[in-house]
Design a protein around this motif. Structure first.
Motif, PDB file in Angstrom:
ATOM      1  N   ILE A 295       0.841  -1.199   0.000  1.00 19.60           N
ATOM      2  CA  ILE A 295       0.000   0.000   0.000  1.00 19.60           C
ATOM      3  C   ILE A 295       0.878   1.252   0.000  1.00 19.60           C
ATOM      4  O   ILE A 295       0.653   2.200  -0.761  1.00 19.60           O
ATOM      5  CB  ILE A 295      -0.946  -0.011   1.219  1.00 19.60           C
TER       6      ILE A 295
ATOM      7  N   TYR B 119       3.956   1.524  -1.031  1.00 19.46           N
ATOM      8  CA  TYR B 119       4.641   1.649  -2.322  1.00 19.46           C
ATOM      9  C   TYR B 119       3.692   2.193  -3.386  1.00 19.46           C
ATOM     10  O   TYR B 119       4.053   3.060  -4.184  1.00 19.46           O
ATOM     11  CB  TYR B 119       5.190   0.270  -2.707  1.00 19.46           C
ATOM     12  N   GLY B 120       2.443   1.688  -3.352  1.00 16.78           N
ATOM     13  CA  GLY B 120       1.459   2.167  -4.325  1.00 16.78           C
ATOM     14  C   GLY B 120       1.174   3.650  -4.158  1.00 16.78           C
ATOM     15  O   GLY B 120       1.082   4.392  -5.142  1.00 16.78           O
ATOM     16  N   LEU B 121       1.056   4.098  -2.893  1.00 15.14           N
ATOM     17  CA  LEU B 121       0.794   5.519  -2.658  1.00 15.14           C
ATOM     18  C   LEU B 121       1.978   6.366  -3.107  1.00 15.14           C
ATOM     19  O   LEU B 121       1.822   7.438  -3.693  1.00 15.14           O
ATOM     20  CB  LEU B 121       0.509   5.771  -1.173  1.00 15.14           C
TER      21      LEU B 121
ATOM     22  N   SER C 260       1.902   6.663  -6.767  1.00 18.09           N
ATOM     23  CA  SER C 260       0.897   7.624  -7.239  1.00 18.09           C
ATOM     24  C   SER C 260       1.437   9.042  -7.117  1.00 18.09           C
ATOM     25  O   SER C 260       1.200   9.884  -7.987  1.00 18.09           O
ATOM     26  CB  SER C 260      -0.398   7.464  -6.454  1.00 18.09           C
TER      27      SER C 260
ATOM     28  N   GLY D 120       0.262  11.454  -1.850  1.00 13.53           N
ATOM     29  CA  GLY D 120      -0.713  10.377  -1.716  1.00 13.53           C
ATOM     30  C   GLY D 120      -1.013  10.053  -0.263  1.00 13.53           C
ATOM     31  O   GLY D 120      -2.161   9.812   0.116  1.00 13.53           O
TER      32      GLY D 120
ATOM     33  N   MET E 267      -8.704   4.342  -2.334  1.00 16.59           N
ATOM     34  CA  MET E 267      -7.322   4.724  -2.673  1.00 16.59           C
ATOM     35  C   MET E 267      -6.343   3.645  -2.248  1.00 16.59           C
ATOM     36  O   MET E 267      -5.443   3.266  -3.013  1.00 16.59           O
ATOM     37  CB  MET E 267      -6.953   6.040  -1.974  1.00 16.59           C
TER      38      MET E 267
ATOM     39  N   ARG F 219      -6.737   0.664  -4.495  1.00 19.55           N
ATOM     40  CA  ARG F 219      -6.174   0.895  -5.816  1.00 19.55           C
ATOM     41  C   ARG F 219      -4.651   0.784  -5.784  1.00 19.55           C
ATOM     42  O   ARG F 219      -4.037   0.248  -6.704  1.00 19.55           O
ATOM     43  CB  ARG F 219      -6.579   2.289  -6.297  1.00 19.55           C
ATOM     44  N   SER F 220      -4.043   1.285  -4.676  1.00 17.60           N
ATOM     45  CA  SER F 220      -2.584   1.208  -4.571  1.00 17.60           C
ATOM     46  C   SER F 220      -2.117  -0.231  -4.589  1.00 17.60           C
ATOM     47  O   SER F 220      -1.210  -0.597  -5.336  1.00 17.60           O
ATOM     48  CB  SER F 220      -2.097   1.856  -3.270  1.00 17.60           C
TER      49      SER F 220
END
Lengths: 304, 211
Positions: free
Chosen positions: A18, A20-22, A25, A46, A227, A230-231
Motif C-alpha cells: 500500500i 509503495y502504491g501511494l 501515485s 498520496g 485509494m 487501488r494502490s
C-alpha cells in the motif's frame, strides 16, 4: 514456513505494498507535472490525501452495496496480491501462491471492478452508470489479448503456476518471456495500458467528460479505502507482469526497479496521448493486440 | 437585492468552540480524552486537512476565469497539494467566484451541504463582499455570508491568480490554527441561514438539508 509466520509476512507485505502504491501515485503526479512544465506536488502527497480523507467528519452513504464497494475493491487488490509470489524462492515473499494460481489471479483481477460496479450503481449518479458501462465493456475487450498472452505463456511453460513460469525464465535476460515470447508480450503490455486506465484508455474516470466516473458519489473514508485498494491493486498487477514477462526477481531492489519500469510504461504513454472514445478503445483491443495474442498462442502450439 | 431585508450581522456563537479550534463538534469519545491529547490530535488532523485541499471546480461568475490559470504551469496550485475535484462529495473548498445569481445560489447551497465536513468557503472578488458592480442588480446577491458561511474573502475585481494563491496560503494557515470554523457556524446557526436563504429563493424545493 509455518502458517502464522507466513500470515505475518503477508500482512507486512500488504502494508508495504500500500505504501509503495501511494508513493508511486505521488511520483506519477510529479512526473506528469514535470512533463507539463509544472513543479507538481510532493511525492508523499498520496499519503497526505489518504490521511485527510480519513479525518473528514462526514461520511454519507447510499445503501449496503455502496458501503461494500470499496471493501470489495480493497479485497480484490489484497486477494490478488496474496496470490502472486513477489520473489520466487524466498518463502517470506512468496505469499500464498500455489499450483494453478494463475487461473485464480485472472479471475481476481476483475473481482474488484465488479464489486465497484455494483456499489457505484447504487449511488444513483448518472456519471457513475456511464463510467461503469464503459469500464465493463473496456474490461471485456482488454481481457481477451491478456488471456491469450497468459495461455501462450502457460502452454510454453507447461504449467498454470506463476512460480513455474518464473522458474522457466531463469538463466539471463534473453530467457525472459519478454524476449522469448515477444508476441505474447506485445499483447499483454498493450492490455496493461487498458488495465491501468491512463490515457488513451482513461474512458472510465474520464476527467472533464464524465467528471469522476464510478466514484463520483464516494466521499471521505470510502474514498480513502478505495485509494488504498487501488494502490495495492496497482502493485499486484506490476508484480504479476514482472513475474510473467521480466523473469521475476531475486531481491526486493530488483522488484522495485522492474515494477517501476513496468508501471511507467503506461504512465509515459498516458502522458502524451489524448483520450480514445469508448468504441475506439474497444476496437483497438480487439484489433492488433488480439491478433498478436492469437499469433503467440499459435506459435507456442507449433513449437511444441 | 437590497440587504436591508436581513439582519446585517450573523448572530454570535451560541456555543463555546472546541479547544484549539478542532473546528467541529467533538464526538462522545473525543470529549473524554484529556485536553493535551485532544489538542495534539487536532493539530495533526488540521495539518492533513490543510495540506490536501480539494477545490470544487464550480464557477459561478466571471471570477472563475482566474481559477483556471491556477492549474497551469505558471501558477501551479498542485504544489500545495491542492487539486480540482469535479464533485462536491470529494471537495473541501467551495469557491464562489464572483457574482452569484439567485438561481445559482440554490445550487451552491445544495453543493455546499453535500460536501463532507470540515469544509470551507472562499468568496472571490468584491461581488461576494458587497455586490461589486452588480450591487443593484435584480437577480444577484450582495452579501455571500448571509447565505453560506464564508471563511475567507479575496477582494478585487477580479483578483489575480497570485492573489488567489496568497489567499489559499492564508486559508491553510487558518485551518492549521483551527480558526476556519465557518461550517461549524453553519451547523450552529442553521435556522438563521435557512431563513435568509428562503427569503431569497421563492421557489424553494430543496430538502431541509441536502445529505
Amino acid at each position: 514456513m509455518s502458517f502464522p509466520l507466513k500470515l505475518m509476512w503477508s500482512v507486512i507485505g500488504i502494508l508495504v505494498a500500500i505504501a509503495y502504491g501511494l508513493l508511486i501515485s505521488g511520483i506519477i503526479r510529479k512526473v506528469m507535472a514535470r512533463i507539463q512544465g509544472r513543479i507538481g506536488p510532493p511525492v508523499y502527497q498520496g499519503f497526505i490525501d489518504l490521511g485527510k480523507l480519513l479525518v473528514l467528519r462526514t461520511a454519507t452513504h447510499h445503501g449496503v452495496m455502496f458501503y461494500l464497494a470499496p471493501i470489495f475493491r480493497a479485497a480484490g487488490g489484497i486477494g490478488l496480491y496474496l496470490l502472486i509470489p513477489v520473489v520466487v524462492g524466498v518463502p517470506a515473499l512468496e505469499n500464498f501462491s500455489f499450483t494453478g494460481d494463475l487461473l485464480l489471479v485472472m479471475y481476481f483481477m476483475f473481482f474488484g471492478s465488479l464489486g465497484m460496479a455494483l456499489g457505484a450503481a447504487e449511488s444513483g449518479h448518472p456519471h457513475s452508470s456511464i463510467g461503469i458501462s464503459r469500464g465493463l465493456s473496456q474490461m471485456t475487450a482488454f481481457e481477451l489479448p491478456f488471456a491469450l498472452a497468459v495461455v501462450a505463456l502457460a502452454a510454453s511453460a507447461g504449467s498454470f503456476s506463476i512460480s513455474d513460469i518464473v522458474m522457466a525464465q531463469q538463466g539471463g535476460i534473453l530467457h525472459w518471456n519478454l524476449f522469448t515470447h515477444p508476441l505474447a508480450a506485445i499483447a499483454a503490455f498493450l492490455a496493461f495500458l487498458g488495465m491501468n486506465m491512463y490515457a488513451p484508455f482513461n474512458i472510465v474516470g474520464a476527467p472533464q467528460e464524465i467528471p469522476a466516473g464510478p466514484p463520483t458519489e464516494f466521499n471521505s473514508s470510502f474514498l480513502s479505502l478505495m485509494m488504498a485498494g487501488r494502490s495495492i491493486f496497482a502493485v499486484a498487477k506490476m508484480v504479476l507482469f514482472m513475474d510473467l514477462f521480466l523473469g521475476g526477481a531475486t531481491n526486493l531492489l530488483e522488484v522495485l526497479v522492474k515494477t517501476f519500469l513496468i508501471y511507467f510504461w503506461s504512465v509515459f504513454v498516458g502522458a502524451v496521448f489524448p483520450r480514445f472514445r469508448t468504441e475506439q478503445s474497444i476496437r483497438f483491443f480487439l484489433g492488433w493486440p488480439t491478433v498478436a495474442g492469437v499469433a503467440a498462442v499459435l506459435l507456442v502450439m507449433l513449437n511444441r | 437585492m437590497a440587504s436591508s431585508k436581513f439582519p446585517l450581522a450573523p448572530p454570535e456563537h451560541s456555543r463555546p468552540h472546541a479547544p484549539m479550534g478542532e473546528g467541529c463538534f467533538l464526538g462522545e469519545t473525543e470529549r473524554q480524552q484529556p485536553l493535551a491529547l485532544k489538542e495534539a490530535l487536532a493539530k495533526i488532523k488540521n495539518w492533513f486537512r490543510a495540506n490536501s485541499l480539494w477545490v470544487m471546480a464550480y464557477g459561478t461568475g466571471c471570477g472563475s476565469i482566474e481559477l483556471r490559470p491556477l492549474t497551469t504551469a505558471r501558477f501551479d496550485m498542485e504544489r500545495f497539494g491542492m487539486a480540482m475535484r469535479p464533485t462536491p462529495r470529494q471537495s473541501n473548498v467551495l469557491i464562489i467566484s464572483g457574482y452569484l445569481s439567485v438561481k445559482s445560489l440554490k445550487r451552491v447551497i445544495r453543493a455546499y451541504e453535500q460536501m463532507p465536513s470540515p469544509k470551507w468557503v472562499v468568496g472571490l472578488g468584491s461581488c461576494t463582499i458587497n455586490g461589486g458592480m452588480y450591487w443593484d442588480s435584480y437577480n444577484t446577491i450582495n452579501r455571500l455570508d448571509l447565505y453560506v458561511p464564508v471563511d475567507l474573502y479575496i477582494a478585487g475585481c477580479m483578483p489575480r491568480p497570485e492573489a488567489l494563491l496568497e489567499g489559499f496560503g492564508v486559508l491553510m494557515e487558518k485551518i492549521k490554527a483551527g480558526e476556519a470554523n465557518g461550517w461549524n457556524h453553519y451547523l450552529e446557526q442553521m435556522d438563521w441561514y435557512k431563513e435568509n436563504q428562503k427569503k431569497l429563493i421563492t421557489d424553494w424545493d430543496l430538502p431541509d438539508y441536502n445529505w
